[in-house]
Design a protein around this motif. Structure first.
Motif, PDB file in Angstrom:
ATOM      1  N   ILE A  21       2.363   5.239  -4.228  1.00  0.00           N
ATOM      2  CA  ILE A  21       1.862   6.094  -4.803  1.00  0.00           C
ATOM      3  C   ILE A  21       1.279   6.677  -3.067  1.00  0.00           C
ATOM      4  N   ALA A  22       0.129   5.438  -2.952  1.00  0.00           N
ATOM      5  CA  ALA A  22      -0.718   5.583  -1.821  1.00  0.00           C
ATOM      6  C   ALA A  22       0.678   5.855  -0.134  1.00  0.00           C
ATOM      7  N   HIS A  23       1.526   5.209  -0.415  1.00  0.00           N
ATOM      8  CA  HIS A  23       3.025   5.070   0.909  1.00  0.00           C
ATOM      9  C   HIS A  23       3.065   6.779   0.474  1.00  0.00           C
ATOM     10  N   THR A  33      -0.155 -13.623 -10.922  1.00  0.00           N
ATOM     11  CA  THR A  33       2.197 -13.289 -11.124  1.00  0.00           C
ATOM     12  C   THR A  33       2.081 -11.994 -10.390  1.00  0.00           C
ATOM     13  N   PRO A  34       2.692 -11.708 -10.428  1.00  0.00           N
ATOM     14  CA  PRO A  34       3.204 -10.628  -9.989  1.00  0.00           C
ATOM     15  C   PRO A  34       2.550  -9.246 -10.782  1.00  0.00           C
ATOM     16  N   SER A  35       1.382  -8.527  -9.450  1.00  0.00           N
ATOM     17  CA  SER A  35       1.437  -7.634 -10.147  1.00  0.00           C
ATOM     18  C   SER A  35       1.902  -6.261 -10.327  1.00  0.00           C
ATOM     19  N   LEU A  36       2.773  -5.528 -11.120  1.00  0.00           N
ATOM     20  CA  LEU A  36       2.952  -4.502 -11.496  1.00  0.00           C
ATOM     21  C   LEU A  36       2.157  -2.957 -10.995  1.00  0.00           C
ATOM     22  N   GLY A  37       1.631  -2.964 -12.035  1.00  0.00           N
ATOM     23  CA  GLY A  37       0.313  -1.481 -11.507  1.00  0.00           C
ATOM     24  C   GLY A  37      -0.243  -1.543 -10.217  1.00  0.00           C
ATOM     25  N   THR A  38      -0.156  -2.587  -9.390  1.00  0.00           N
ATOM     26  CA  THR A  38      -0.706  -2.710  -7.909  1.00  0.00           C
ATOM     27  C   THR A  38       0.582  -2.248  -7.607  1.00  0.00           C
ATOM     28  N   ALA A  39       1.208  -2.919  -7.348  1.00  0.00           N
ATOM     29  CA  ALA A  39       2.682  -2.376  -6.703  1.00  0.00           C
ATOM     30  C   ALA A  39       2.796  -0.720  -7.204  1.00  0.00           C
ATOM     31  N   LEU A  40       3.037  -0.453  -7.929  1.00  0.00           N
ATOM     32  CA  LEU A  40       3.169   1.051  -8.313  1.00  0.00           C
ATOM     33  C   LEU A  40       2.277   1.641  -7.190  1.00  0.00           C
TER      34      LEU A  40
END
Length: 99
Positions: free
Chosen positions: A52-54, A41-48
């Motif tokens: 932030i890193a970007h 499944t997609p990981s919304l926390g990792t996308a956040l």
């Protein structure tokens, strides 16, 4: 066997606590290595965390095979590198961190 996404009764496991810790972890990083391999499944926390890193100009290296549910245009745009295996992503991250 049933893990919730937050435990509001514990400060560090509350929504605010989890977010604060994740942002702090990313802010202190020299690079972000993301392992999406095998995700169901997609990981919304990792996308956040990637966002932030970007925003902080921290390079992002992603391990993600074709057809992965996290394969999204924004992830592809932000990631400096995307590799189909974790081993390849780890090696690239090592190269990024060499002095």
């Amino acid at each position: 066997t049933d893990i919730k996404d937050v435990y509001e009764e514990f400060a560090l496991s509350s929504a605010r606590g989890i977010t604060t810790r994740d942002v702090s972890d990313v802010r202190r990083s020299s690079a972000l290595l993301v392992n999406y391999v095998g995700a169901k499944t997609p990981s919304l926390g990792t996308a956040l965390e990637i966002g932030i890193a970007h925003a902080l100009n921290i390079p992002v290296v992603v391990a993600m095979e074709p057809g992965n549910p996290n394969d999204h245009a924004m992830i592809r745009h932000i990631a400096g590198f995307i590799f189909p295996t974790l081993d390849e992503a780890v090696e690239a991250t090592k190269m990024l961190l060499l002095p």
